[in-house]
Write a protein that holds these residues in place. Sequence first.
Motif, PDB file in Angstrom:
ATOM      1  N   PHE A  97      -2.025 -14.142   6.490  1.00 10.33           N
ATOM      2  CA  PHE A  97      -1.481 -13.415   6.331  1.00 10.33           C
ATOM      3  C   PHE A  97       0.142 -14.140   5.829  1.00 10.33           C
ATOM      4  CE2 PHE A  97      -3.481 -11.197  10.128  1.00 10.33           C
ATOM      5  CZ  PHE A  97      -3.910  -9.823   9.033  1.00 10.33           C
ATOM      6  N   ALA A  98       0.380 -13.583   4.925  1.00 11.51           N
ATOM      7  CA  ALA A  98       1.282 -13.962   3.374  1.00 11.51           C
ATOM      8  C   ALA A  98       2.209 -12.363   3.708  1.00 11.51           C
ATOM      9  CB  ALA A  98       0.595 -14.607   2.117  1.00 11.51           C
ATOM     10  N   PHE A  99       3.431 -13.119   3.588  1.00 11.83           N
ATOM     11  CA  PHE A  99       4.382 -11.559   3.114  1.00 11.83           C
ATOM     12  C   PHE A  99       5.245 -12.326   2.156  1.00 11.83           C
ATOM     13  CE2 PHE A  99       3.551 -11.291   7.189  1.00 11.83           C
ATOM     14  CZ  PHE A  99       3.362  -9.875   7.460  1.00 11.83           C
ATOM     15  N   ALA A 100       5.298 -11.249   0.871  1.00  6.73           N
ATOM     16  CA  ALA A 100       6.044 -11.612  -0.288  1.00  6.73           C
ATOM     17  C   ALA A 100       6.579 -10.187  -1.088  1.00  6.73           C
ATOM     18  CB  ALA A 100       4.783 -12.253  -1.436  1.00  6.73           C
ATOM     19  N   PRO A 101       7.827 -10.542  -1.890  1.00  6.08           N
ATOM     20  CA  PRO A 101       7.982  -9.591  -3.023  1.00  6.08           C
ATOM     21  C   PRO A 101       6.958  -9.517  -4.467  1.00  6.08           C
ATOM     22  CG  PRO A 101       9.756 -11.312  -2.722  1.00  6.08           C
ATOM     23  CD  PRO A 101       8.195 -11.740  -1.642  1.00  6.08           C
ATOM     24  N   ALA A 102       6.772  -7.726  -4.462  1.00  6.01           N
ATOM     25  CA  ALA A 102       5.837  -7.922  -5.542  1.00  6.01           C
ATOM     26  C   ALA A 102       7.112  -8.952  -6.734  1.00  6.01           C
ATOM     27  CB  ALA A 102       5.658  -7.282  -6.861  1.00  6.01           C
ATOM     28  N   ALA A 129       5.061  -6.815  -1.276  1.00  7.39           N
ATOM     29  CA  ALA A 129       6.448  -5.379  -1.198  1.00  7.39           C
ATOM     30  C   ALA A 129       6.574  -4.674  -2.676  1.00  7.39           C
ATOM     31  CB  ALA A 129       7.697  -5.708  -0.530  1.00  7.39           C
ATOM     32  N   VAL A 130       6.038  -3.691  -3.185  1.00  9.54           N
ATOM     33  CA  VAL A 130       6.140  -3.239  -4.557  1.00  9.54           C
ATOM     34  C   VAL A 130       7.667  -1.986  -4.121  1.00  9.54           C
ATOM     35  CG1 VAL A 130       4.090  -3.493  -4.947  1.00  9.54           C
ATOM     36  CG2 VAL A 130       4.060  -1.105  -4.231  1.00  9.54           C
ATOM     37  N   ALA A 154       0.767   2.624  -7.957  1.00  8.97           N
ATOM     38  CA  ALA A 154       1.925   1.360  -7.973  1.00  8.97           C
ATOM     39  C   ALA A 154       2.477   1.260  -8.944  1.00  8.97           C
ATOM     40  CB  ALA A 154       1.633   0.297  -6.884  1.00  8.97           C
ATOM     41  N   ALA A 155       4.057   1.088  -8.482  1.00  5.23           N
ATOM     42  CA  ALA A 155       5.069   0.372  -9.402  1.00  5.23           C
ATOM     43  C   ALA A 155       5.211  -0.661  -9.246  1.00  5.23           C
ATOM     44  CB  ALA A 155       6.172   1.652  -9.574  1.00  5.23           C
ATOM     45  N   GLY A 156       5.805  -1.951 -10.140  1.00  7.51           N
ATOM     46  CA  GLY A 156       6.385  -2.714  -9.845  1.00  7.51           C
ATOM     47  C   GLY A 156       5.424  -3.945  -9.300  1.00  7.51           C
ATOM     48  N   LEU A 157       4.123  -3.440  -9.842  1.00  5.25           N
ATOM     49  CA  LEU A 157       2.608  -4.830  -9.916  1.00  5.25           C
ATOM     50  C   LEU A 157       3.403  -5.989 -10.489  1.00  5.25           C
ATOM     51  CD1 LEU A 157       0.000  -2.891  -9.772  1.00  5.25           C
ATOM     52  CD2 LEU A 157       0.849  -3.475  -7.553  1.00  5.25           C
ATOM     53  N   PRO A 158       2.645  -6.872 -10.071  1.00  7.19           N
ATOM     54  CA  PRO A 158       2.856  -8.059 -10.575  1.00  7.19           C
ATOM     55  C   PRO A 158       2.274  -8.177 -12.096  1.00  7.19           C
ATOM     56  CG  PRO A 158       1.958  -9.009  -8.302  1.00  7.19           C
ATOM     57  CD  PRO A 158       1.931  -7.328  -8.369  1.00  7.19           C
ATOM     58  N   LEU A 180      -0.495  -3.520  -0.444  1.00  4.47           N
ATOM     59  CA  LEU A 180       0.663  -2.819  -0.970  1.00  4.47           C
ATOM     60  C   LEU A 180       1.397  -1.716  -0.441  1.00  4.47           C
ATOM     61  CD1 LEU A 180      -0.969  -2.576  -4.515  1.00  4.47           C
ATOM     62  CD2 LEU A 180      -0.032  -3.866  -3.848  1.00  4.47           C
ATOM     63  N   VAL A 181       2.378  -2.398  -0.106  1.00  5.08           N
ATOM     64  CA  VAL A 181       3.790  -1.507   1.100  1.00  5.08           C
ATOM     65  C   VAL A 181       4.787  -1.301   0.231  1.00  5.08           C
ATOM     66  CG1 VAL A 181       4.671  -1.380   3.312  1.00  5.08           C
ATOM     67  CG2 VAL A 181       2.826  -2.620   3.055  1.00  5.08           C
ATOM     68  N   ALA A 182       5.379  -0.057   0.146  1.00  3.42           N
ATOM     69  CA  ALA A 182       6.370   0.216  -0.024  1.00  3.42           C
ATOM     70  C   ALA A 182       7.117   1.816   0.860  1.00  3.42           C
ATOM     71  CB  ALA A 182       5.838   1.200  -1.853  1.00  3.42           C
ATOM     72  N   GLY A 183       8.132   1.188   1.030  1.00  2.00           N
ATOM     73  CA  GLY A 183       8.963   1.630   2.357  1.00  2.00           C
ATOM     74  C   GLY A 183       7.858   1.515   3.765  1.00  2.00           C
ATOM     75  N   LEU A 184       7.757   2.523   4.240  1.00  2.00           N
ATOM     76  CA  LEU A 184       7.035   2.982   5.437  1.00  2.00           C
ATOM     77  C   LEU A 184       5.645   3.325   4.489  1.00  2.00           C
ATOM     78  CD1 LEU A 184       9.633   3.862   7.623  1.00  2.00           C
ATOM     79  CD2 LEU A 184       8.246   1.379   7.783  1.00  2.00           C
ATOM     80  N   ARG A 185       4.791   2.962   3.576  1.00  2.00           N
ATOM     81  CA  ARG A 185       3.717   3.910   2.537  1.00  2.00           C
ATOM     82  C   ARG A 185       2.857   2.426   2.859  1.00  2.00           C
ATOM     83  NH1 ARG A 185       3.613   8.810  -0.510  1.00  2.00           N
ATOM     84  NH2 ARG A 185       2.025   9.217   0.688  1.00  2.00           N
ATOM     85  N   GLY A 186       1.503   2.204   2.783  1.00  2.00           N
ATOM     86  CA  GLY A 186       0.417   1.380   2.589  1.00  2.00           C
ATOM     87  C   GLY A 186      -0.569   1.575   1.951  1.00  2.00           C
ATOM     88  N   CYS A 187      -0.456   1.124   1.041  1.00  2.00           N
ATOM     89  CA  CYS A 187      -2.447   0.817   0.134  1.00  2.00           C
ATOM     90  C   CYS A 187      -3.175  -0.056   0.546  1.00  2.00           C
ATOM     91  CB  CYS A 187      -1.790   1.749  -1.138  1.00  2.00           C
ATOM     92  SG  CYS A 187      -3.367   1.788  -2.293  1.00  2.00           S
TER      93      CYS A 187
END
Length: 209
Positions: A97-102, A129-130, A154-158, A180-187
């Motif tokens: 697993f890898a965790f990163a901001p867009a 994170a987007v 989704a807003a803020g994709l790479p 993709l995760v924004a706040g407490l919502r995921g996709c």
Amino acid sequence: MSAACVEGGFSDPVMEAQVAFRALMDATARPGSLCDLPGSLAPPAPLPEGLGAVALTLCDPDTPVWLAPAYDTPEVRGWLAFHCACPLVTEPAESVFAFAPAGADCPPLTAFNSGTQEYPDRSTTLVLAVEALEGGAPLNLEGPGIRSRETLAAAGLPEGFVAQRAENRALFPRGSDLLLVAGLRGCALPRTTRVTAASTGTSTDEGAE
């Protein structure tokens, strides 16, 4: 170990992890659909709440984790070590697993482990994170789990996201999966999902059917 490393987990770890797991599995089965994650946690800054919920749900001693430099702080490392006991690695390709901001802190998908032909399940799942999961440029999604076509905005994709996804999907059955995760919502966007720009409906993705 500081208090920030010990505190901030799920208030009911077993129940909330089960709720989050079911939500993430449902989202994976229906790419493009949005799911809600439990919100009774407070990971240390700068790790976003939603990414923390995914980590507490999916990470354990058998899942090496890579953190983008923006999240790689002593407090975040200590929090993950205490709550998940997951090993932390320095190279994206070594992670499950890898965790990163867009953005600039996130390497291209080619930097992560795409698995092997014999063991495609040993690839990296990137948790990204987007800004938001709605309100961005619309993308068409097609593939397993989608009836006809789904749209994701989704807003803020790479930058170059569609091209990266096409290159990743061409590796099938290898390839990285994406949350993709924004706040407490995921996709979820599994490797099997074809992503095209809704404005053109075209993609260079021809490698996996």
